[in-house]
Design a protein around this motif. Structure first.
Motif, PDB file in Angstrom:
ATOM      1  N   TRP A   1       0.870  -1.170   0.000  1.00 27.56           N
ATOM      2  CA  TRP A   1       0.000   0.000   0.000  1.00 27.56           C
ATOM      3  C   TRP A   1       0.908   1.221   0.000  1.00 27.56           C
ATOM      4  CZ3 TRP A   1      -4.547  -0.858   4.036  1.00 27.56           C
ATOM      5  CH2 TRP A   1      -5.402  -1.856   3.534  1.00 27.56           C
ATOM      6  N   TYR A   2       0.994   1.886  -1.134  1.00 25.59           N
ATOM      7  CA  TYR A   2       1.887   3.033  -1.270  1.00 25.59           C
ATOM      8  C   TYR A   2       1.198   4.307  -0.786  1.00 25.59           C
ATOM      9  CZ  TYR A   2       5.312   0.350  -3.918  1.00 25.59           C
ATOM     10  OH  TYR A   2       6.260  -0.575  -4.294  1.00 25.59           O
ATOM     11  N   CYS A   3       1.944   5.128  -0.089  1.00 27.64           N
ATOM     12  CA  CYS A   3       1.420   6.358   0.496  1.00 27.64           C
ATOM     13  C   CYS A   3       0.691   7.219  -0.523  1.00 27.64           C
ATOM     14  CB  CYS A   3       2.566   7.142   1.141  1.00 27.64           C
ATOM     15  SG  CYS A   3       2.110   8.762   1.774  1.00 27.64           S
ATOM     16  N   ASP A   4       1.281   7.367  -1.697  1.00 28.72           N
ATOM     17  CA  ASP A   4       0.727   8.281  -2.699  1.00 28.72           C
ATOM     18  C   ASP A   4      -0.186   7.587  -3.703  1.00 28.72           C
ATOM     19  OD1 ASP A   4       2.729   6.810  -3.834  1.00 28.72           O
ATOM     20  OD2 ASP A   4       3.672   8.462  -4.900  1.00 28.72           O
ATOM     21  N   GLN A   5      -0.572   6.320  -3.395  1.00 31.85           N
ATOM     22  CA  GLN A   5      -1.447   5.588  -4.310  1.00 31.85           C
ATOM     23  C   GLN A   5      -2.600   4.926  -3.559  1.00 31.85           C
ATOM     24  OE1 GLN A   5       0.866   2.857  -6.712  1.00 31.85           O
ATOM     25  NE2 GLN A   5       2.504   4.339  -6.992  1.00 31.85           N
ATOM     26  N   PRO A   6      -3.462   5.734  -2.911  1.00 30.11           N
ATOM     27  CA  PRO A   6      -4.599   5.146  -2.202  1.00 30.11           C
ATOM     28  C   PRO A   6      -5.581   4.512  -3.181  1.00 30.11           C
ATOM     29  CG  PRO A   6      -4.854   7.519  -2.347  1.00 30.11           C
ATOM     30  CD  PRO A   6      -3.473   7.212  -2.863  1.00 30.11           C
ATOM     31  N   ASP A   7      -6.378   3.584  -2.689  1.00 30.59           N
ATOM     32  CA  ASP A   7      -7.370   2.924  -3.534  1.00 30.59           C
ATOM     33  C   ASP A   7      -8.656   2.774  -2.732  1.00 30.59           C
ATOM     34  OD1 ASP A   7      -8.882   1.401  -5.223  1.00 30.59           O
ATOM     35  OD2 ASP A   7      -7.353  -0.114  -5.608  1.00 30.59           O
ATOM     36  N   THR A   8      -9.543   3.744  -2.892  1.00 30.82           N
ATOM     37  CA  THR A   8     -10.781   3.736  -2.109  1.00 30.82           C
ATOM     38  C   THR A   8     -11.705   2.590  -2.494  1.00 30.82           C
ATOM     39  OG1 THR A   8     -11.764   5.309  -3.670  1.00 30.82           O
ATOM     40  CG2 THR A   8     -10.723   6.219  -1.701  1.00 30.82           C
ATOM     41  N   SER A   9     -11.500   1.998  -3.661  1.00 25.60           N
ATOM     42  CA  SER A   9     -12.348   0.868  -4.059  1.00 25.60           C
ATOM     43  C   SER A   9     -12.106  -0.342  -3.163  1.00 25.60           C
ATOM     44  CB  SER A   9     -12.092   0.489  -5.518  1.00 25.60           C
ATOM     45  OG  SER A   9     -10.780  -0.012  -5.695  1.00 25.60           O
ATOM     46  N   VAL A  10     -10.908  -0.432  -2.585  1.00 23.54           N
ATOM     47  CA  VAL A  10     -10.580  -1.556  -1.711  1.00 23.54           C
ATOM     48  C   VAL A  10     -11.388  -1.481  -0.415  1.00 23.54           C
ATOM     49  CG1 VAL A  10      -8.737  -2.673  -0.386  1.00 23.54           C
ATOM     50  CG2 VAL A  10      -8.278  -1.794  -2.683  1.00 23.54           C
ATOM     51  N   SER A  11     -11.631  -0.274   0.071  1.00 23.88           N
ATOM     52  CA  SER A  11     -12.302  -0.104   1.363  1.00 23.88           C
ATOM     53  C   SER A  11     -13.690  -0.726   1.367  1.00 23.88           C
ATOM     54  CB  SER A  11     -12.394   1.375   1.738  1.00 23.88           C
ATOM     55  OG  SER A  11     -13.208   2.075   0.819  1.00 23.88           O
TER      56      SER A  11
ATOM     57  N   LEU B   1      -3.076 -16.396  10.578  1.00 26.87           N
ATOM     58  CA  LEU B   1      -2.799 -15.087   9.994  1.00 26.87           C
ATOM     59  C   LEU B   1      -2.184 -15.203   8.611  1.00 26.87           C
ATOM     60  CD1 LEU B   1      -1.264 -13.155  13.056  1.00 26.87           C
ATOM     61  CD2 LEU B   1      -3.420 -12.612  11.906  1.00 26.87           C
ATOM     62  N   HIS B   2      -1.410 -16.272   8.390  1.00 27.15           N
ATOM     63  CA  HIS B   2      -0.649 -16.405   7.153  1.00 27.15           C
ATOM     64  C   HIS B   2      -1.545 -16.619   5.931  1.00 27.15           C
ATOM     65  CE1 HIS B   2       2.699 -18.144   9.969  1.00 27.15           C
ATOM     66  NE2 HIS B   2       2.309 -16.920  10.310  1.00 27.15           N
ATOM     67  N   SER B   3      -2.763 -17.089   6.164  1.00 23.71           N
ATOM     68  CA  SER B   3      -3.673 -17.336   5.044  1.00 23.71           C
ATOM     69  C   SER B   3      -4.505 -16.103   4.702  1.00 23.71           C
ATOM     70  CB  SER B   3      -4.611 -18.499   5.390  1.00 23.71           C
ATOM     71  OG  SER B   3      -5.430 -18.169   6.509  1.00 23.71           O
ATOM     72  N   LEU B   4      -4.348 -15.025   5.455  1.00 23.59           N
ATOM     73  CA  LEU B   4      -5.126 -13.815   5.216  1.00 23.59           C
ATOM     74  C   LEU B   4      -4.346 -12.853   4.314  1.00 23.59           C
ATOM     75  CD1 LEU B   4      -6.414 -13.116   8.852  1.00 23.59           C
ATOM     76  CD2 LEU B   4      -7.502 -14.455   7.035  1.00 23.59           C
ATOM     77  N   PRO B   5      -5.034 -12.001   3.577  1.00 21.84           N
ATOM     78  CA  PRO B   5      -4.342 -10.990   2.774  1.00 21.84           C
ATOM     79  C   PRO B   5      -3.545 -10.046   3.671  1.00 21.84           C
ATOM     80  CG  PRO B   5      -6.649 -11.174   2.112  1.00 21.84           C
ATOM     81  CD  PRO B   5      -6.507 -11.941   3.396  1.00 21.84           C
ATOM     82  N   ALA B   6      -2.262  -9.959   3.409  1.00 25.25           N
ATOM     83  CA  ALA B   6      -1.386  -9.088   4.205  1.00 25.25           C
ATOM     84  C   ALA B   6      -1.022  -7.857   3.384  1.00 25.25           C
ATOM     85  CB  ALA B   6      -0.120  -9.824   4.631  1.00 25.25           C
ATOM     86  N   VAL B   7      -0.763  -6.751   4.087  1.00 25.21           N
ATOM     87  CA  VAL B   7      -0.370  -5.521   3.407  1.00 25.21           C
ATOM     88  C   VAL B   7       0.889  -4.959   4.051  1.00 25.21           C
ATOM     89  CG1 VAL B   7      -2.733  -4.973   2.727  1.00 25.21           C
ATOM     90  CG2 VAL B   7      -1.825  -4.029   4.847  1.00 25.21           C
ATOM     91  N   HIS B   8       1.668  -4.284   3.218  1.00 18.17           N
ATOM     92  CA  HIS B   8       2.903  -3.648   3.666  1.00 18.17           C
ATOM     93  C   HIS B   8       2.790  -2.161   3.363  1.00 18.17           C
ATOM     94  CE1 HIS B   8       7.586  -3.354   3.319  1.00 18.17           C
ATOM     95  NE2 HIS B   8       7.116  -2.808   4.425  1.00 18.17           N
ATOM     96  N   LEU B   9       2.881  -1.312   4.368  1.00 16.07           N
ATOM     97  CA  LEU B   9       2.785   0.128   4.172  1.00 16.07           C
ATOM     98  C   LEU B   9       4.108   0.647   3.626  1.00 16.07           C
ATOM     99  CD1 LEU B   9       0.958   1.061   7.512  1.00 16.07           C
ATOM    100  CD2 LEU B   9      -0.056   0.612   5.271  1.00 16.07           C
ATOM    101  N   LYS B  10       4.068   1.281   2.447  1.00 18.13           N
ATOM    102  CA  LYS B  10       5.287   1.705   1.775  1.00 18.13           C
ATOM    103  C   LYS B  10       5.295   3.219   1.556  1.00 18.13           C
ATOM    104  CE  LYS B  10       7.985  -0.718   0.205  1.00 18.13           C
ATOM    105  NZ  LYS B  10       8.051  -1.625  -0.949  1.00 18.13           N
ATOM    106  N   ASN B  11       6.496   3.784   1.703  1.00 18.30           N
ATOM    107  CA  ASN B  11       6.750   5.208   1.406  1.00 18.30           C
ATOM    108  C   ASN B  11       5.956   6.170   2.288  1.00 18.30           C
ATOM    109  OD1 ASN B  11       8.409   4.228  -0.561  1.00 18.30           O
ATOM    110  ND2 ASN B  11       7.157   4.871  -2.276  1.00 18.30           N
ATOM    111  N   PHE B  12       5.544   5.711   3.446  1.00 14.94           N
ATOM    112  CA  PHE B  12       4.862   6.613   4.368  1.00 14.94           C
ATOM    113  C   PHE B  12       5.908   7.382   5.169  1.00 14.94           C
ATOM    114  CE2 PHE B  12       1.420   3.779   3.333  1.00 14.94           C
ATOM    115  CZ  PHE B  12       0.299   4.606   3.386  1.00 14.94           C
ATOM    116  N   PRO B  13       5.534   8.532   5.744  1.00 16.42           N
ATOM    117  CA  PRO B  13       6.503   9.311   6.520  1.00 16.42           C
ATOM    118  C   PRO B  13       7.132   8.486   7.625  1.00 16.42           C
ATOM    119  CG  PRO B  13       4.506  10.592   6.138  1.00 16.42           C
ATOM    120  CD  PRO B  13       4.215   9.206   5.664  1.00 16.42           C
ATOM    121  N   ALA B  14       8.377   8.810   7.957  1.00 17.04           N
ATOM    122  CA  ALA B  14       9.082   8.105   9.033  1.00 17.04           C
ATOM    123  C   ALA B  14       8.346   8.298  10.353  1.00 17.04           C
ATOM    124  CB  ALA B  14      10.508   8.630   9.157  1.00 17.04           C
TER     125      ALA B  14
END
Length: 206
Positions: free
Chosen positions: A92-102, A128-141
């Motif tokens: 999930w990239y900071c500058d590429q939100p996707d409201t359709s996912v919500s 937990l391993h069988s669930l969709p996982a997300v990684h937050l990318k390029n967000f502020p430190a």
């Protein structure tokens, strides 16, 4: 003499956060899997989330396989998202939100603990391993200046929740969660004194 606690936020009155709390409605439920050691942390961020965001639920433990609510949670696994940088996680990239996912996400699961404790919870709960996982990318430190992590890109649980909710809604309305978070940090730095903070927490520029 025992410290006098605020009846609402249960913090010492000298560092009460009540005036900074906000009331926000999330587009989905936040479920926090909290390591028991975090309950002892005076500077934990989960209590702030519980005060400021609805719906928000906290399960405390390490192995949640016997939790009576797990069966109901897993009835629709594709509507769940686990915020954890596993090898198969979706970025999930900071500058590429996707409201359709919500529209398809009912629950965002966050693991609350130090990196080692979070990994322990991840490995102790194979469901937990069988669930969709997300990684937050390029967000502020992280602004969690008073609890350091050796893992690059680490965020507090509150920051991970804030960024996840902003990403899902394509907005910045959950940025208000930073108000009590930053106030807590500023109060702690003031309490310890700038010299101690600079000596133990400030990193020198390369």
């Amino acid at each position: 003499m025992p410290r006098v606690l605020c009846e609402k936020c249960q913090r010492p009155q000298s560092v009460c956060l009540c005036s900074y709390f906000v009331q926000l409605r999330a587009p989905c439920r936040l479920l926090i899997l909290q390591h028991p050691s975090e309950q002892k942390q005076a500077l934990a961020t989960v209590p702030i989330l519980q005060r400021c965001v609805e719906p928000c639920e906290v399960w405390v433990g390490e192995d949640f396989s016997q939790n009576p609510r797990l069966t109901d949670l897993l009835k629709n696994p594709q509507s769940l998202r686990v915020v954890f940088p596993s090898s198969g996680a979706t970025d999930w990239y900071c500058d590429q939100p996707d409201t359709s996912v919500s529209n398809h996400v009912s629950t965002v699961i966050l693991i609350d603990g130090t990196w080692n404790k979070a990994k322990k919870i991840w490995h102790m709960n194979p469901w937990l391993h069988s669930l969709p996982a997300v990684h937050l990318k390029n967000f502020p430190a992280t602004e969690y200046r008073i609890r350091q992590s050796s893992v690059e890109g680490s965020l507090s649980t509150l920051e991970a929740a804030m960024h996840s909710l902003n990403w899902l809604t394509g907005s910045a309305r959950f940025d208000d969660l930073a108000k009590p978070f930053e106030a807590m940090i500023d109060m702690q730095i003031q309490k310890m004194g700038k010299e101690i903070f600079d000596a133990h927490y400030c990193k020198e520029d390369d």
